[in-house]
Design a protein around this motif. Structure first.
Motif, PDB file in Angstrom:
ATOM      1  N   ASN A 249       0.807  -1.230   0.000  1.00 34.45           N
ATOM      2  CA  ASN A 249       0.000   0.000   0.000  1.00 34.45           C
ATOM      3  C   ASN A 249       0.830   1.266   0.000  1.00 34.45           C
ATOM      4  OD1 ASN A 249      -2.172  -1.727   0.189  1.00 34.45           O
ATOM      5  ND2 ASN A 249      -2.428  -1.453   2.393  1.00 34.45           N
ATOM      6  N   GLU A 252      -0.089   4.811   4.231  1.00 35.91           N
ATOM      7  CA  GLU A 252      -1.553   4.751   4.292  1.00 35.91           C
ATOM      8  C   GLU A 252      -2.062   5.637   5.429  1.00 35.91           C
ATOM      9  OE1 GLU A 252      -5.131   1.483   5.183  1.00 35.91           O
ATOM     10  OE2 GLU A 252      -3.067   0.833   4.816  1.00 35.91           O
ATOM     11  N   MET A 274      -3.957   5.713   0.028  1.00 34.82           N
ATOM     12  CA  MET A 274      -2.764   4.870  -0.051  1.00 34.82           C
ATOM     13  C   MET A 274      -1.886   5.410  -1.180  1.00 34.82           C
ATOM     14  SD  MET A 274      -4.565   1.113   0.292  1.00 34.82           S
ATOM     15  CE  MET A 274      -5.778   0.789   1.573  1.00 34.82           C
ATOM     16  N   ARG A 277      -1.633   3.232  -4.263  1.00 27.23           N
ATOM     17  CA  ARG A 277      -2.812   2.607  -4.850  1.00 27.23           C
ATOM     18  C   ARG A 277      -3.971   3.558  -5.100  1.00 27.23           C
ATOM     19  NH1 ARG A 277      -3.716  -3.040  -1.771  1.00 27.23           N
ATOM     20  NH2 ARG A 277      -5.130  -3.255  -3.547  1.00 27.23           N
TER      21      ARG A 277
END
Length: 798
Positions: A249, A252, A274, A277
């Motif tokens: 990730n 985050e 994230m 992502r």
């Protein structure tokens, strides 16, 4: 009504106190005294009494009289009373001490000065000057220090305005749960400072305006307005953000918001960013009703950069009863377990998501059931989502669309023409099995299965014997012909079994300890004639594991597609050492082995018949001789190779709270060999600091370090499979946790992440929540702040 002006002796005396045991007059020397209990006879036991009520009525008629104490008391009846020196005033749940107290009865107004201390239902305030109306609890306190009973939260302010007994406002104030010590230079480890606090003691909520959280005198968070709990009660609002760093990730940040919808319903919305992502939207809804309960979870990640597609998942667990609307039928049971994800890689890319959606086999299962008396029935629909991996493909299980079951069971009941004492039952199952035929290489089918069984247990304290007869009948209707061209098939298999055992006991002594020793031999014979089932498809059968739970059963398979032919005798013996007073098991040792008189010809597809006349030997032992130590083991010994095919050994040392070390060794020869070690232990013990653990909020003062972790090592692969290593620090009013976790996703890939958390006890947790990770991975892990019962207002009674 207060008394007339008078001078009191040097020791303060009450004017009147008929209901306060602390001020009852002493027994005169000439009066008869109650019987005394000497120290040698034992101290008297305290008993609960309604006079010490935790909740005090606020009704005027329940307030009772006002009591005053002091070195000097003067005033005018029904107008005012002035108390000088060691002044004290009490009414109901309110007690007040000061150097000087003035009480104006017509206005119910109290003015106090000089070392003022007031206690209202366990909430304490101390300062130089107080002015308050007792009944309405309305007034102000200048420069006070305060402490709340519900969670030990405390602070100080330039001024506190009391709106009523449950609401107050503190100006230019502070708040912390760190307990103040006697040092003049004391500073709390963490503190929330704000221009204004509004404390709602009725709902146990505080609201701070212009607030800054400082940890170790360093500002770490700032809020224009922030609300926080004053107890464990739920409330709507922003929850502490969580932070994390991982190889999948990236960095985050997740900010949850909690909705306290009703006492039996709540929801949490948790959006996250994230860096590797994108945006993840997660939510959870929980409900609890008298007849049903459930939890719904969902995740949505639009445009996941990792896979260049939208990702989603949902999970619903529901159990309960619904009203059928028919008085003759009554309620129906409903159970739902629905799980689904967007794609095959979800389990790999979301390793810390909802446990129901990170497996590779996800069920969508719905069951409607009904039962009355000895009869029960159910209808079920089960559909699987299989998350395939090219490097490790899975043959998907069959969907059951639908499955109908019915069972009629009697225990210790009469059987026609044979008298009483029989256990008998009839059960039926009709299932439509369906799957992708290209993957299963066999046709789908409608299968009808019936099993009737009857047994007659003869039981006594010395042993038991139970003969049993079973009849299995099965019919298949296929949607495509079998290899032999048949579109249907049938099978009828009878089974006879005889289970027996003896129970011997004797008083014995081992290692200086009195015990009850048992010897429990058992013999189990089963006879099932051979019926050729090699041409039948297999929809739900699998081989039973070979262990102490299955070695005394009739069928070598689970499921209903294979009924094993058997002509075998299982012999076993167990010996236990029991505590004579409690029946607690201190030691157990058992062995079991099967003696086969004929080959077992019925097998699963691709398996070989069982021809060994003597099975592997099962040996198991468990030892709990002292509470601190526990040992468990089981060995499956192959007499042909003269070595164990499977072995498991486990040991745990748990001398006290927050002290636990466990280790396990697991062997499946030529398949896997693993060593597993878990621990939670105070690091301070290593250098001789064996101070009291601060778990559950017990101590104040110096902090304690705790090592936590679990390592799973593969001996065959010579590498760590999964690992968790971390440190916890309990600083009394704050807890710090740092955990490194590595999880093996496949044989060639893994996910590594760092979890860190700062818990400001009684306020919030900042960082990734590590508690669930530690609880689910470390055997007997204990959180350093176990929830305890609410404190009593009498703990601060003065």
């Amino acid at each position: 009504m207060l008394g007339l002006a008078c001078s009191a002796p040097a020791q303060a005396q009450p004017l009147a106190l008929p209901s306060d045991p602390a001020a009852l007059p002493e027994t005169p020397a000439s009066a008869p005294k109650p019987a005394e209990t000497s120290v040698a006879e034992g101290a008297s036991k305290l008993k609960s009494t309604p006079m010490l009520a935790e909740q005090v009525s606020n009704l005027p008629e329940d307030q009772g009289p006002t009591f005053v104490f002091g070195d000097r008391i003067s005033g005018r009846p029904d107008l005012e009373t002035v108390i000088e020196g060691n002044a004290e005033l009490r009414r109901g749940a309110t007690s007040m001490r000061a150097d000087h107290i003035e009480y104006y009865q017509p206005d119910d107004l109290v003015k106090s000065s000089g070392k003022v201390r007031i206690n209202r239902a366990g909430n304490r305030f101390e300062g130089p000057e107080l002015e308050i109306k007792l009944d309405r609890f309305e007034g102000f306190f200048t420069a006070p220090r305060y402490r709340f009973l519900s969670n030990g939260g405390n602070g100080q302010a330039e001024r506190v305005d009391f709106i009523d007994e449950k609401h107050l406002t503190a100006l230019r104030a502070s708040y912390t749960t760190c307990e103040r010590d006697n040092e003049a230079s004391w500073e709390p480890a963490w503190v929330l400072r704000a221009s204004k606090f509004q404390f709602d003691l009725e709902n146990d909520v505080g609201v701070a305006t212009g607030a800054v959280v400082r940890f170790k005198n360093v500002p770490i968070l700032g809020f224009p307005v922030v609300s926080f709990p004053l107890s464990d009660k739920r409330k709507s609002g922003l929850l502490p953000p969580t932070l994390g760093l991982g190889s999948v990730n990236g960095f985050e940040y997740r900010q949850p918001y909690y909705f306290d919808i009703a006492p039996n319903r709540d929801a949490t919305f948790s959006p996250a960013i994230m860096t590797k992502r994108g945006i993840d939207l997660a939510g959870e809804f929980r409900y609890l009703e008298p007849a049903y309960q459930g939890t719904l979870r969902a995740n949505l990640m639009p445009g996941d950069k990792l896979r260049d597609r939208d990702r989603w998942s949902y999970s619903l667990q529901h159990t309960g009863a619904i009203n059928s609307g028919l008085p003759a039928i009554g309620n129906l049971g409903l159970a739902l377990n629905l799980n689904r994800v967007s794609d095959n890689d979800y389990w790999r890319d979301f390793p810390v998501a909802n446990p129901s959606t990170i497996q590779r086999l996800l069920s969508q299962d719905a069951t409607l059931s009904w039962g009355q008396g000895f009869f029960s029935t159910a209808v079920r629909a089960l559909k699987w989502q299989t998350l395939q991996d090219v490097s490790a493909p899975i043959i998907p299980p069959y969907d059951r669309l639908p499955q109908f079951t019915a069972t009629y069971t009697r225990v210790d009941a009469p059987l026609v023409g044979l008298g009483n004492g029989f256990d008998w039952s009839v059960e039926g199952d009709y299932t439509r099995f369906s799957a992708d035929r290209l993957l299963t290489n066999q046709p789908n089918s409608n299968r009808a299965f019936t099993r009737a069984q009857v047994s007659h247990p003869w039981l006594s304290p010395a042993g038991f014997i139970t003969p049993k007869l079973q009849l299995h009948a099965t019919n298949y209707q296929f949607d495509a012909p079998l290899a032999n061209g048949a579109s249907s098939a049938s099978r009828v298999v009878p089974t006879f079994s005889l289970d027996s055992g003896l129970q011997f006991e004797r008083n014995a002594s081992f290692l200086g300890r009195n015990v009850t020793q048992t010897l429990e031999p058992r013999a189990f014979y089963v006879r099932t004639p051979f019926r050729d089932q090699s041409g039948l498809p297999n929809y739900d059968s699998g081989a039973n594991d070979f262990n102490f739970a299955t070695v005394f059963t009739e069928n070598a398979f689970v499921g209903n597609d294979r009924i094993s032919d058997e002509n075998l005798l299982t012999l076993g013996v167990t010996s236990r050492l029991l505590d004579p007073a409690t029946g607690a098991e201190a030691l157990r040792f058992g062995v079991a082995q099967r003696l086969r008189f004929e080959d077992q010809k019925v097998t699963l597809p691709g398996a070989l018949p069982v021809t060994d006349r003597i099975s592997d030997l099962l040996v198991g032992a468990s030892v709990n001789w002292v509470p601190q130590w526990a040992f468990d083991s089981i060995v499956q010994y192959n007499p042909k190779t003269k070595q164990s095919d499977r072995s498991t050994f486990g040991v745990r040392y748990n001398p006290s709270n927050y002290h636990v070390i466990s280790a396990a060794y697991r062997l499946q020869r030529n398949i896997s060999e693993q060593v597993d070690v878990g621990w939670q232990w105070p690091i301070n013990d290593l250098w001789g600091d064996k101070g009291r653990d601060l778990g559950a909020g017990q101590g104040q003062g110096g902090g304690r370090y705790y090592a936590v972790g679990r390592l799973n090592y593969s001996v065959l692969d010579k590498k760590l499979v999964d690992s968790i290593v971390g440190v916890e620090y309990d600083g009394c009013c704050w807890i710090g946790r740092v955990v490194l976790q590595r999880s093996q996703n496949t044989t060639s890939s893994s996910n590594t992440r760092i979890l860190f958390q700062l818990e400001l006890v009684g306020f919030s947790r900042i960082g990734v929540s590590t508690l669930e990770t530690l609880k689910s991975n470390i055997p007997r892990y204990q959180t350093l702040r176990e929830k305890t019962s609410s404190p009593s207002r009498f703990t601060t009674y003065d």
